[in-house]
Design an enzyme around this catalytic site. Structure first.
Site, PDB file in Angstrom:
ATOM      1  N   ASP A  92       0.743  -1.323  -0.249  1.00 47.43           N
ATOM      2  CA  ASP A  92      -0.320  -0.069  -0.148  1.00 47.43           C
ATOM      3  C   ASP A  92       0.863   1.238   0.318  1.00 47.43           C
ATOM      4  O   ASP A  92       2.108   0.718   0.310  1.00 47.43           O
ATOM      5  CB  ASP A  92      -1.275   0.199   1.774  1.00 47.43           C
ATOM      6  CG  ASP A  92      -2.125   1.341   1.531  1.00 47.43           C
ATOM      7  OD1 ASP A  92      -2.195   1.547   0.295  1.00 47.43           O
ATOM      8  OD2 ASP A  92      -2.120   1.394   2.307  1.00 47.43           O
ATOM      9  N   LEU A  93       0.466   2.661   0.222  1.00 49.25           N
ATOM     10  CA  LEU A  93       1.678   3.508   0.041  1.00 49.25           C
ATOM     11  C   LEU A  93       1.710   4.540   0.987  1.00 49.25           C
ATOM     12  O   LEU A  93       2.324   4.684   1.544  1.00 49.25           O
ATOM     13  CB  LEU A  93       0.630   4.166  -1.636  1.00 49.25           C
ATOM     14  CG  LEU A  93       2.095   5.937  -1.425  1.00 49.25           C
ATOM     15  CD1 LEU A  93       3.076   5.522  -1.994  1.00 49.25           C
ATOM     16  CD2 LEU A  93       0.983   6.852  -2.409  1.00 49.25           C
ATOM     17  N   ASP A  94      -0.244   4.852   1.087  1.00 50.79           N
ATOM     18  CA  ASP A  94      -0.068   5.646   2.538  1.00 50.79           C
ATOM     19  C   ASP A  94      -0.348   4.762   3.715  1.00 50.79           C
ATOM     20  O   ASP A  94      -0.673   4.332   3.821  1.00 50.79           O
ATOM     21  CB  ASP A  94      -1.609   6.815   2.343  1.00 50.79           C
ATOM     22  CG  ASP A  94      -2.041   7.609   0.907  1.00 50.79           C
ATOM     23  OD1 ASP A  94      -1.126   7.480   0.563  1.00 50.79           O
ATOM     24  OD2 ASP A  94      -2.978   7.477   0.854  1.00 50.79           O
ATOM     25  N   LYS A 106      -8.626   6.118   6.867  1.00 54.97           N
ATOM     26  CA  LYS A 106      -7.857   4.545   6.492  1.00 54.97           C
ATOM     27  C   LYS A 106      -7.906   3.949   4.561  1.00 54.97           C
ATOM     28  O   LYS A 106      -8.825   3.722   5.544  1.00 54.97           O
ATOM     29  CB  LYS A 106      -7.045   4.346   7.474  1.00 54.97           C
ATOM     30  CG  LYS A 106      -5.856   5.256   8.193  1.00 54.97           C
ATOM     31  CD  LYS A 106      -5.134   4.455   8.765  1.00 54.97           C
ATOM     32  CE  LYS A 106      -4.112   5.610   9.794  1.00 54.97           C
ATOM     33  NZ  LYS A 106      -3.660   4.886  10.643  1.00 54.97           N
ATOM     34  N   SER A 159      -2.446   0.391  -4.298  1.00 55.29           N
ATOM     35  CA  SER A 159      -3.759   1.232  -3.240  1.00 55.29           C
ATOM     36  C   SER A 159      -4.468   2.403  -4.024  1.00 55.29           C
ATOM     37  O   SER A 159      -4.314   2.352  -5.447  1.00 55.29           O
ATOM     38  CB  SER A 159      -2.026   2.588  -3.471  1.00 55.29           C
ATOM     39  OG  SER A 159      -2.397   4.680  -3.116  1.00 55.29           O
ATOM     40  N   ALA A 160      -4.830   2.805  -2.849  1.00 51.92           N
ATOM     41  CA  ALA A 160      -6.948   3.308  -3.688  1.00 51.92           C
ATOM     42  C   ALA A 160      -6.592   5.131  -3.918  1.00 51.92           C
ATOM     43  O   ALA A 160      -7.010   5.209  -4.659  1.00 51.92           O
ATOM     44  CB  ALA A 160      -7.544   3.948  -2.253  1.00 51.92           C
ATOM     45  N   THR A 167       2.088  10.412   3.619  1.00 48.25           N
ATOM     46  CA  THR A 167       0.951  11.501   2.969  1.00 48.25           C
ATOM     47  C   THR A 167      -0.533  10.787   3.837  1.00 48.25           C
ATOM     48  O   THR A 167      -1.457  11.886   3.632  1.00 48.25           O
ATOM     49  CB  THR A 167       0.352  10.769   1.427  1.00 48.25           C
ATOM     50  OG1 THR A 167       0.633   9.408   1.489  1.00 48.25           O
ATOM     51  CG2 THR A 167       2.161  11.258   0.845  1.00 48.25           C
ATOM     52  N   LYS A 190     -11.204  -1.119  -1.665  1.00 52.40           N
ATOM     53  CA  LYS A 190     -11.034  -1.700  -0.555  1.00 52.40           C
ATOM     54  C   LYS A 190     -11.642  -1.432   0.695  1.00 52.40           C
ATOM     55  O   LYS A 190     -12.735  -0.534   0.518  1.00 52.40           O
ATOM     56  CB  LYS A 190      -9.368  -1.799   0.185  1.00 52.40           C
ATOM     57  CG  LYS A 190      -8.259  -1.823  -0.661  1.00 52.40           C
ATOM     58  CD  LYS A 190      -7.317  -1.259   0.555  1.00 52.40           C
ATOM     59  CE  LYS A 190      -5.523  -1.693  -0.592  1.00 52.40           C
ATOM     60  NZ  LYS A 190      -5.073   0.020  -0.666  1.00 52.40           N
ATOM     61  N   GLU A 208       0.212  -3.234   4.685  1.00 51.67           N
ATOM     62  CA  GLU A 208      -0.967  -2.269   4.718  1.00 51.67           C
ATOM     63  C   GLU A 208      -1.148  -2.418   6.056  1.00 51.67           C
ATOM     64  O   GLU A 208      -0.507  -2.397   6.966  1.00 51.67           O
ATOM     65  CB  GLU A 208      -1.830  -2.910   4.630  1.00 51.67           C
ATOM     66  CG  GLU A 208      -3.108  -3.244   3.131  1.00 51.67           C
ATOM     67  CD  GLU A 208      -3.706  -1.812   3.041  1.00 51.67           C
ATOM     68  OE1 GLU A 208      -3.175  -0.487   3.809  1.00 51.67           O
ATOM     69  OE2 GLU A 208      -4.147  -1.647   1.899  1.00 51.67           O
ATOM     70  N   ASP A 209      -2.268  -0.721   6.507  1.00 53.84           N
ATOM     71  CA  ASP A 209      -1.492   0.121   7.647  1.00 53.84           C
ATOM     72  C   ASP A 209      -3.234   0.435   7.703  1.00 53.84           C
ATOM     73  O   ASP A 209      -3.632  -0.038   8.916  1.00 53.84           O
ATOM     74  CB  ASP A 209      -0.811   1.348   7.031  1.00 53.84           C
ATOM     75  CG  ASP A 209      -1.537   2.345   6.699  1.00 53.84           C
ATOM     76  OD1 ASP A 209      -2.238   2.220   5.622  1.00 53.84           O
ATOM     77  OD2 ASP A 209      -1.194   3.677   7.439  1.00 53.84           O
TER      78      ASP A 209
END
Length: 218
Positions: free
Chosen positions: A9-11, A45, A114-115, A17, A145, A169-170
């Site tokens: 995932d990104l954020d 999130k 990522s979303a 971010t 997601k 993932e977070d």
């Protein structure tokens, strides 16, 4: 060594971010006269921009037209893009670059799932886009997601079966998406919040290389 797929995932996983999203949503909330706290932000999130605005409007018990929603969504994205404009490699979270290079040196395929619709420019600004073999972001999927679409698409692009993919993932929604996809899920952050993950780590500095070696050997 069997080829595996590593999906990030990104954020909140690669870069933080999330704080820029929070500032942009807080600005919108202030203009709408809605109190928006860091606790409220936790609910956003891993959630799409459209759903995030709906949650904020629900908090304020406000009903607006679709045209107004479109204007707020555009404004939020413009504010967010202004915040991320000056991002650089210093924004990469601790331990992430080391992990990406460790996998790259072992010829393991890496994907982003990522979303975010701004994933590509963020990876470019932080100087790590070349480490990813596939990028699946909010521009490429229709389902948010916990629907597993983003991760299944990433695995397909990497040429690996879902059971041979591991997701970092977070968010609760992201962990659920990975589990639904039949992948190995790794929660990055609060283990109590991400209790559905197969494995949990506070951040990437806590992951021993042996963890990856064991996954690759399985």
């Amino acid at each position: 060594m069997k080829k595996k797929g590593f999906i990030f995932d990104l954020d909140g996983v690669i870069v933080d971010t999330a704080r820029y999203h929070f500032l942009a949503w807080q600005k919108i909330s202030d203009e709408l006269g809605i109190e928006f706290t860091p606790e409220h932000n936790e609910r956003l999130k891993g959630v799409s921009r459209i759903r995030s605005l709906d949650i904020i409007l629900e908090l304020g018990k406000i009903d607006v037209s679709q045209d107004d929603k479109d204007l707020w969504l555009k404004k939020k994205n413009e504010d967010y893009l202004a915040y991320i404009e000056n991002m650089d490699e210093s924004e990469i979270l601790d331990g992430v670059s080391k992990v990406l290079h460790f996998l790259k040196e072992r010829n393991q395929p890496i994907a982003l799932g990522s979303a975010s619709k701004n994933a590509r420019p963020i990876l470019e600004k932080t100087g790590i886009i070349h480490l990813f073999d596939a990028i699946v972001d909010g521009n490429d999927v229709t389902n948010a997601k916990p629907d597993p679409e983003v991760f299944l698409q990433a695995a397909r692009l990497l040429g690996v079966d879902p059971q041979d993919a591991i997701v970092f993932e977070d968010s609760v929604a992201g962990i659920q998406a990975a589990n639904i996809a039949g992948m190995t899920s790794v929660g990055i952050g609060n283990a109590d919040v991400l209790s559905e993950a197969h494995y949990n780590f506070p951040d990437f500095t806590h992951i021993d290389p042996q963890f990856f070696s064991n996954f690759l050997a399985n």
